[in-house]
Scaffold this motif. Structure first.
Motif, PDB file in Angstrom:
ATOM      1  N   LEU A  67      23.499 -15.752  -1.701  1.00 36.12           N
ATOM      2  CA  LEU A  67      24.135 -14.826  -0.760  1.00 36.12           C
ATOM      3  C   LEU A  67      23.963 -13.385  -1.223  1.00 36.12           C
ATOM      4  CD1 LEU A  67      25.894 -14.597   1.799  1.00 36.12           C
ATOM      5  CD2 LEU A  67      27.883 -14.697   0.299  1.00 36.12           C
ATOM      6  N   TRP A  68      24.119 -13.132  -2.504  1.00 42.09           N
ATOM      7  CA  TRP A  68      23.926 -11.798  -3.067  1.00 42.09           C
ATOM      8  C   TRP A  68      22.492 -11.320  -2.814  1.00 42.09           C
ATOM      9  CZ3 TRP A  68      23.185 -10.893  -8.957  1.00 42.09           C
ATOM     10  CH2 TRP A  68      23.088  -9.533  -9.233  1.00 42.09           C
ATOM     11  N   SER A  69      21.540 -12.204  -3.006  1.00 42.92           N
ATOM     12  CA  SER A  69      20.139 -11.864  -2.786  1.00 42.92           C
ATOM     13  C   SER A  69      19.874 -11.547  -1.315  1.00 42.92           C
ATOM     14  CB  SER A  69      19.261 -13.027  -3.245  1.00 42.92           C
ATOM     15  OG  SER A  69      17.925 -12.793  -2.953  1.00 42.92           O
ATOM     16  N   ARG A  70      20.560 -12.250  -0.411  1.00 40.08           N
ATOM     17  CA  ARG A  70      20.397 -12.011   1.030  1.00 40.08           C
ATOM     18  C   ARG A  70      21.022 -10.692   1.460  1.00 40.08           C
ATOM     19  NH1 ARG A  70      16.687 -14.483   4.089  1.00 40.08           N
ATOM     20  NH2 ARG A  70      16.810 -16.649   3.607  1.00 40.08           N
ATOM     21  N   LEU A  71      22.235 -10.429   0.950  1.00 38.62           N
ATOM     22  CA  LEU A  71      22.972  -9.251   1.399  1.00 38.62           C
ATOM     23  C   LEU A  71      22.465  -7.962   0.771  1.00 38.62           C
ATOM     24  CD1 LEU A  71      26.605 -10.662   1.427  1.00 38.62           C
ATOM     25  CD2 LEU A  71      25.074 -10.312   3.368  1.00 38.62           C
ATOM     26  N   ARG A  72      21.970  -8.015  -0.449  1.00 37.14           N
ATOM     27  CA  ARG A  72      21.489  -6.824  -1.161  1.00 37.14           C
ATOM     28  C   ARG A  72      20.070  -7.058  -1.676  1.00 37.14           C
ATOM     29  NH1 ARG A  72      24.927  -2.322  -1.940  1.00 37.14           N
ATOM     30  NH2 ARG A  72      23.664  -2.070  -3.773  1.00 37.14           N
ATOM     31  N   PRO A  73      19.078  -7.090  -0.774  1.00 40.59           N
ATOM     32  CA  PRO A  73      17.713  -7.372  -1.224  1.00 40.59           C
ATOM     33  C   PRO A  73      17.147  -6.230  -2.068  1.00 40.59           C
ATOM     34  CG  PRO A  73      17.712  -6.767   1.082  1.00 40.59           C
ATOM     35  CD  PRO A  73      19.155  -6.856   0.657  1.00 40.59           C
ATOM     36  N   ILE A  74      16.277  -6.588  -2.986  1.00 36.11           N
ATOM     37  CA  ILE A  74      15.576  -5.604  -3.799  1.00 36.11           C
ATOM     38  C   ILE A  74      14.412  -5.076  -2.967  1.00 36.11           C
ATOM     39  CG2 ILE A  74      14.150  -5.270  -5.838  1.00 36.11           C
ATOM     40  CD1 ILE A  74      15.895  -7.292  -7.255  1.00 36.11           C
ATOM     41  N   VAL A  75      14.332  -3.747  -2.834  1.00 31.61           N
ATOM     42  CA  VAL A  75      13.275  -3.137  -2.042  1.00 31.61           C
ATOM     43  C   VAL A  75      12.138  -2.732  -2.970  1.00 31.61           C
ATOM     44  CG1 VAL A  75      12.708  -1.251  -0.488  1.00 31.61           C
ATOM     45  CG2 VAL A  75      14.947  -2.330  -0.368  1.00 31.61           C
ATOM     46  N   VAL A  76      10.936  -3.168  -2.617  1.00 30.12           N
ATOM     47  CA  VAL A  76       9.754  -2.916  -3.432  1.00 30.12           C
ATOM     48  C   VAL A  76       8.790  -2.076  -2.610  1.00 30.12           C
ATOM     49  CG1 VAL A  76       7.835  -3.991  -4.658  1.00 30.12           C
ATOM     50  CG2 VAL A  76      10.046  -5.138  -4.552  1.00 30.12           C
ATOM     51  N   ALA A  77       8.293  -1.017  -3.214  1.00 27.44           N
ATOM     52  CA  ALA A  77       7.284  -0.200  -2.543  1.00 27.44           C
ATOM     53  C   ALA A  77       5.914  -0.830  -2.746  1.00 27.44           C
ATOM     54  CB  ALA A  77       7.299   1.208  -3.106  1.00 27.44           C
ATOM     55  N   SER A  78       5.059  -0.689  -1.762  1.00 31.11           N
ATOM     56  CA  SER A  78       3.707  -1.218  -1.895  1.00 31.11           C
ATOM     57  C   SER A  78       2.926  -0.383  -2.902  1.00 31.11           C
ATOM     58  CB  SER A  78       3.009  -1.214  -0.538  1.00 31.11           C
ATOM     59  OG  SER A  78       2.824   0.114  -0.122  1.00 31.11           O
ATOM     60  N   PRO A  79       1.824  -0.894  -3.430  1.00 33.09           N
ATOM     61  CA  PRO A  79       1.053  -0.138  -4.435  1.00 33.09           C
ATOM     62  C   PRO A  79       0.588   1.231  -3.927  1.00 33.09           C
ATOM     63  CG  PRO A  79       0.323  -2.403  -4.378  1.00 33.09           C
ATOM     64  CD  PRO A  79       1.296  -2.236  -3.250  1.00 33.09           C
ATOM     65  N   GLU A  80       0.254   1.336  -2.636  1.00 35.66           N
ATOM     66  CA  GLU A  80      -0.192   2.618  -2.099  1.00 35.66           C
ATOM     67  C   GLU A  80       0.924   3.652  -2.172  1.00 35.66           C
ATOM     68  OE1 GLU A  80      -0.340  -0.189  -0.080  1.00 35.66           O
ATOM     69  OE2 GLU A  80      -2.415  -0.700  -0.504  1.00 35.66           O
ATOM     70  N   THR A  81       2.141   3.236  -1.859  1.00 36.20           N
ATOM     71  CA  THR A  81       3.276   4.151  -1.883  1.00 36.20           C
ATOM     72  C   THR A  81       3.578   4.586  -3.309  1.00 36.20           C
ATOM     73  OG1 THR A  81       4.171   3.019   0.047  1.00 36.20           O
ATOM     74  CG2 THR A  81       5.672   4.431  -1.174  1.00 36.20           C
ATOM     75  N   ARG A  82       3.514   3.654  -4.259  1.00 41.45           N
ATOM     76  CA  ARG A  82       3.774   3.997  -5.653  1.00 41.45           C
ATOM     77  C   ARG A  82       2.745   4.984  -6.182  1.00 41.45           C
ATOM     78  NH1 ARG A  82       3.677  -1.390  -8.071  1.00 41.45           N
ATOM     79  NH2 ARG A  82       4.261  -2.372  -6.156  1.00 41.45           N
ATOM     80  N   ASP A  83       1.482   4.799  -5.825  1.00 38.75           N
ATOM     81  CA  ASP A  83       0.439   5.722  -6.273  1.00 38.75           C
ATOM     82  C   ASP A  83       0.679   7.119  -5.715  1.00 38.75           C
ATOM     83  OD1 ASP A  83      -0.766   3.698  -7.676  1.00 38.75           O
ATOM     84  OD2 ASP A  83      -2.257   3.254  -6.109  1.00 38.75           O
ATOM     85  N   ASP A  84       1.093   7.209  -4.450  1.00 37.92           N
ATOM     86  CA  ASP A  84       1.353   8.500  -3.839  1.00 37.92           C
ATOM     87  C   ASP A  84       2.521   9.211  -4.519  1.00 37.92           C
ATOM     88  OD1 ASP A  84      -0.689   8.032  -2.078  1.00 37.92           O
ATOM     89  OD2 ASP A  84       0.628   7.425  -0.406  1.00 37.92           O
ATOM     90  N   GLU A  85       3.578   8.446  -4.847  1.00 40.03           N
ATOM     91  CA  GLU A  85       4.755   9.042  -5.476  1.00 40.03           C
ATOM     92  C   GLU A  85       4.442   9.514  -6.899  1.00 40.03           C
ATOM     93  OE1 GLU A  85       7.730   6.043  -5.233  1.00 40.03           O
ATOM     94  OE2 GLU A  85       8.096   6.358  -3.095  1.00 40.03           O
ATOM     95  N   GLU A  86       3.582   8.794  -7.622  1.00 38.33           N
ATOM     96  CA  GLU A  86       3.249   9.177  -8.986  1.00 38.33           C
ATOM     97  C   GLU A  86       2.327  10.385  -9.027  1.00 38.33           C
ATOM     98  OE1 GLU A  86       1.598   5.680 -10.703  1.00 38.33           O
ATOM     99  OE2 GLU A  86       3.525   4.642 -10.801  1.00 38.33           O
ATOM    100  N   SER A  87       1.507  10.576  -7.998  1.00 38.75           N
ATOM    101  CA  SER A  87       0.547  11.677  -8.018  1.00 38.75           C
ATOM    102  C   SER A  87       1.141  12.995  -7.540  1.00 38.75           C
ATOM    103  CB  SER A  87      -0.657  11.326  -7.149  1.00 38.75           C
ATOM    104  OG  SER A  87      -0.267  11.177  -5.803  1.00 38.75           O
TER     105      SER A  87
END
Length: 94
Positions: free
Chosen positions: A71-91
């Motif tokens: 239930l905890w996993s359903r109500l508060r999911p972990i949000v993961v950025a795609s690799p493209e988004t992570r590369d953009d944020e790091e650059s």
């Protein structure tokens, strides 16, 4: 949270790869095993614990714990950025 099958760089939920789902599945499985053992155990097991059916109650507790994790996993999911988004944020410069 939406997933992006076309690779547009959107964020999405971790889903089955969330460690809480793995923990819930393992503890739930062992809880079901203990529950079944508690239901089919003979009088010898009850004598060892002074009439307290430990396997039954611990199995029920583990199932409740596993349901809480799921239930905890359903109500508060972990949000993961795609690799493209992570590369953009790091650059980006700070």
């Amino acid at each position: 949270m939406s997933s992006s099958p076309n690779g547009s760089g959107e964020k999405h939920a971790a889903g089955a790869f969330d460690v809480r789902n793995v923990i819930a599945a393992l503890i739930g499985f062992y809880g079901v095993v203990l529950l079944v053992v508690g239901l089919v155990d003979g009088d010898e097991a009850l004598e060892k614990t002074d009439g307290f059916d430990a396997n039954l109650w611990v199995g029920l507790g583990m199932i409740v714990f596993a349901l809480a994790f799921a239930l905890w996993s359903r109500l508060r999911p972990i949000v993961v950025a795609s690799p493209e988004t992570r590369d953009d944020e790091e650059s980006r410069p700070a």
